[in-house]
Design a protein around this motif. Structure first.
Motif, PDB file in Angstrom:
ATOM      1  N   LEU B 168       0.853  -1.185   0.000  1.00  0.00           N
ATOM      2  CA  LEU B 168       0.000   0.000   0.000  1.00  0.00           C
ATOM      3  C   LEU B 168       0.891   1.237   0.000  1.00  0.00           C
ATOM      4  O   LEU B 168       1.856   1.311   0.760  1.00  0.00           O
ATOM      5  N   PHE B 169       0.575   2.194  -0.841  1.00  0.00           N
ATOM      6  CA  PHE B 169       1.323   3.458  -0.870  1.00  0.00           C
ATOM      7  C   PHE B 169       0.348   4.594  -0.617  1.00  0.00           C
ATOM      8  O   PHE B 169      -0.588   4.786  -1.382  1.00  0.00           O
ATOM      9  N   ASP B 170       0.557   5.339   0.464  1.00  0.00           N
ATOM     10  CA  ASP B 170      -0.353   6.433   0.808  1.00  0.00           C
ATOM     11  C   ASP B 170       0.322   7.763   0.458  1.00  0.00           C
ATOM     12  O   ASP B 170       1.074   8.305   1.249  1.00  0.00           O
ATOM     13  N   GLU B 171       0.065   8.252  -0.727  1.00  0.00           N
ATOM     14  CA  GLU B 171       0.674   9.485  -1.240  1.00  0.00           C
ATOM     15  C   GLU B 171       2.185   9.518  -0.999  1.00  0.00           C
ATOM     16  O   GLU B 171       2.704  10.413  -0.329  1.00  0.00           O
ATOM     17  N   PRO B 172       2.904   8.557  -1.560  1.00  0.00           N
ATOM     18  CA  PRO B 172       4.328   8.412  -1.215  1.00  0.00           C
ATOM     19  C   PRO B 172       5.207   9.559  -1.669  1.00  0.00           C
ATOM     20  O   PRO B 172       6.312   9.716  -1.160  1.00  0.00           O
TER      21      PRO B 172
END
Lengths: 360, 250
Positions: B168-172
């Motif tokens: 999961l990438f949260d606004e990387p």
């Protein structure tokens, strides 16, 4: 540019800096006036003090006559009575036992300062040391004459109180701080009530409750020894204060750290142990150091419940009528011991803090 | 039937609702992600995209609906949450590296204390992944000594060390200076090429075009449009998607 040999560079830099420091003492009219004032005060205070403490002082032979023959400090008294000041009313022939305990405790303290020694074995060493201290001081087994805790006194009592109150209080403080931030309301409320009660009462009254009220409330068989009661009181008191310092450190840890640990799958305790506490405790070092130093000195309050710590054993040594009771010298001696303990701890905390900063 | 299909999915989200007090943050979201699939989630701020992927590994708890990861139900219960988190790696906007540990130790923490991997093995795996994100030479530095882009690449390596089934990438890249966005996106592109299942919340439409199998548009807690990137950018159907894409300077 070639690299400068650090061996050559360091002393030169120190010299240059100290020269600059001296110049700064006289670089403005105000600084000149202040510097002269301080120098004058020193010129007035230091020679008489030196005369009293060294030139006119009585050292050997350690008899009352030596002191009568000298106008200055009566160090002979300290030389003659050091064993009584250090060990209180502990039986004369058995004083090697508390002496070993003191050497052991101080040795282990110094050893524990080195970060390389922080492994599980050290905890075991401390537990063994505490049991050994109890066996040596109390006797009753291995052919050692039993010595009641009522006869214990002086430096070993101060050291034991300090080590147990702080060594035992610190883990409890961490648990209290975590409980006060817990998501479980019952834990939070209990921890808050405990901390606020302990902080709301003077240490003196807590010691009185432990030593006088407890025996009235509990059946005699359940009442622990007087020293143990004082130990528990000091431990709980220290824990409450340290808990609030630790809680302050916990609040400095951003939410993202908990989330990152959770996202990796770490549970509550691992998160605290590996991620949160190392950072929180590091933030708390300066405040924690002050609290612990205050607690070291607080151990002297046990004299009000009839335990002989360093100060009370010093006092009882002064009661000998053959000497002209050199109280100042005795208290200087005792203060020096406290100073070494507290200053030593302060330096340790500072080096620890610096070490952690370098690694960032 | 439904049980079977969700079990074969890497991530299955069915009818998920989430409230913050009175605020209805997720309003019945459905999404199924096949193993190896790369999903980019976009949408205006406050649309619930971050909330949605944070519900997958229970950093947020949904009140209604079912989320499964490889068939395991993700729910607000410590054991279940931890089981899911072991399978799911996450990269945060603000990196969230552990500042008191070296880069290498950051990467070893999860394997050592969650999976009980021996130290030497964990160190070897960590070095391998630091090489994969191309910063093995920084392994013994502390996060504070690295640039933002380097820190985010370490964060990616740290998540990969747990050998997750889903990333999961949260606004990387949102907290990065523009010149560092590229190095992080390149790292993510390589991951995508390796067939890692990825859910990426981002505003980087270039990344979406290049790497995504499907682009998802969310607004006001709902999925409004799901389409392959060519179709999503070429012929968006929903008027709000059109409006959103119209605002982007490309």
């Amino acid at each position: 540019m070639t690299a400068i040999d650090p061996m050559l560079e360091t002393p030169r830099r120190v010299l240059r800096n100290s020269g600059a420091a001296w110049r700064r003492l006289f670089d403005s009219p105000l600084n000149v006036a202040l510097s002269l004032l301080v120098l004058a005060a020193a010129a007035m205070a230091v020679p008489p003090l030196f005369k009293w403490a060294v030139l006119d002082a009585a050292f050997l032979p350690a008899t009352p006559q030596t002191c009568q023959a000298h106008a200055g400090a009566c160090w002979s008294f300290i030389v003659a009575k050091h064993s009584q000041i250090l060990f209180g009313i502990y039986p004369l022939d058995e004083r090697w036992r508390p002496a070993i305990v003191c050497v052991g405790l101080i040795g282990l303290l110094i050893y524990s300062v080195r970060p390389s020694s922080w492994r599980r074995g050290l905890l075991v060493a401390w537990l063994v040391m505490m049991v050994a201290a109890q066996v040596l001081m109390g006797g009753g087994i291995f052919g050692l004459t039993p010595v009641s805790t009522a006869l214990w006194g002086g430096l070993p009592v101060t050291l034991i109180l300090t080590v147990v109150a702080i060594g035992g209080g610190f883990p409890l403080a961490i648990l209290l701080a975590l409980a006060r931030r817990s998501e479980l309301p019952a834990l939070r409320v209990l921890s808050t009530i405990f901390i606020e009660t302990m902080r709301g009462l003077p240490l003196l009254s807590i010691l009185f409750i432990a030593s006088i009220m407890l025996p009235l409330l509990l059946p005699a068989a359940l009442v622990p020894d007087k020293l143990v009661r004082a130990l528990i009181a000091l431990l709980l008191f220290a824990a409450a204060y340290m808990a609030e310092v630790v809680r302050g450190g916990l609040q400095a840890i951003p939410r993202g750290q908990y989330e990152a640990a959770a996202a990796l799958g770490l549970g509550y305790w691992r998160t605290q142990q590996k991620v949160v506490l190392p950072q929180a405790l590091n933030v708390s070092i300066p405040a924690l150091t002050s609290t612990i130093i205050v607690m070291i000195k607080n151990t002297s309050l046990v004299l009000v419940v009839g335990l002989f710590d360093l100060i009370s054993s010093g006092k009882s040594a002064l009661a000998d009528p053959t000497w002209r009771s050199p109280a100042i010298e005795t208290y200087i001696f005792i203060s020096a011991i406290y100073f070494v303990l507290c200053f030593g701890f302060g330096r340790f905390a500072e080096s620890f803090e610096r070490r952690n900063k370098v690694s960032r | 039937m439904v049980e079977q299909s969700s079990a074969s999915m890497a991530v299955a989200i069915e009818g998920v609702h989430k409230w913050y007090g009175d605020y209805h943050a997720l309003r019945g979201v459905d999404l199924a992600v096949a193993p190896g699939e790369r999903i980019v989630i976009c949408g205006p701020s406050g649309s619930g995209k971050s909330t949605l992927i944070r519900c997958i590994n229970q950093l947020e708890h949904h009140e209604q609906g079912v989320i499964t990861v490889n068939g395991a139900v993700s729910r607000n219960e410590p054991k279940a949450a931890r089981a899911v988190r072991r399978e799911v790696g996450m990269v945060f906007q603000s990196f969230n590296l552990f500042p008191h540990l070296t880069v290498l130790e950051n990467c070893m923490l999860g394997p050592m204390w969650v999976n009980r991997t021996p130290r030497a093995v964990a160190a070897e795996t960590a070095m391998g992944l630091l090489e994969r994100v191309r910063i093995p030479d920084q392994a013994h530095k502390y996060p504070g000594q690295l640039s933002g882009g380097q820190q985010q690449r370490v964060a990616i390596a740290r998540a990969l060390c747990m050998n997750p089934k889903v990333m999961l990438f949260d606004e990387p890249t949102s907290a990065l200076d523009p010149e560092m966005v590229k190095e992080v996106l390149e790292t993510m592109l390589r991951l995508a090429e390796d067939g890692t299942t990825m859910l990426v919340v981002t505003h980087e439409m270039g990344f979406a075009r290049q790497a995504a199998d499907r682009v998802i548009f969310m607004d006001q807690g709902q999925v409004l449009e799901t389409a392959p990137p060519a179709e999503f950018f070429g012929a968006p159907r929903h008027p709000r998607t059109q409006a959103f894409l119209g605002q982007l300077i490309r």
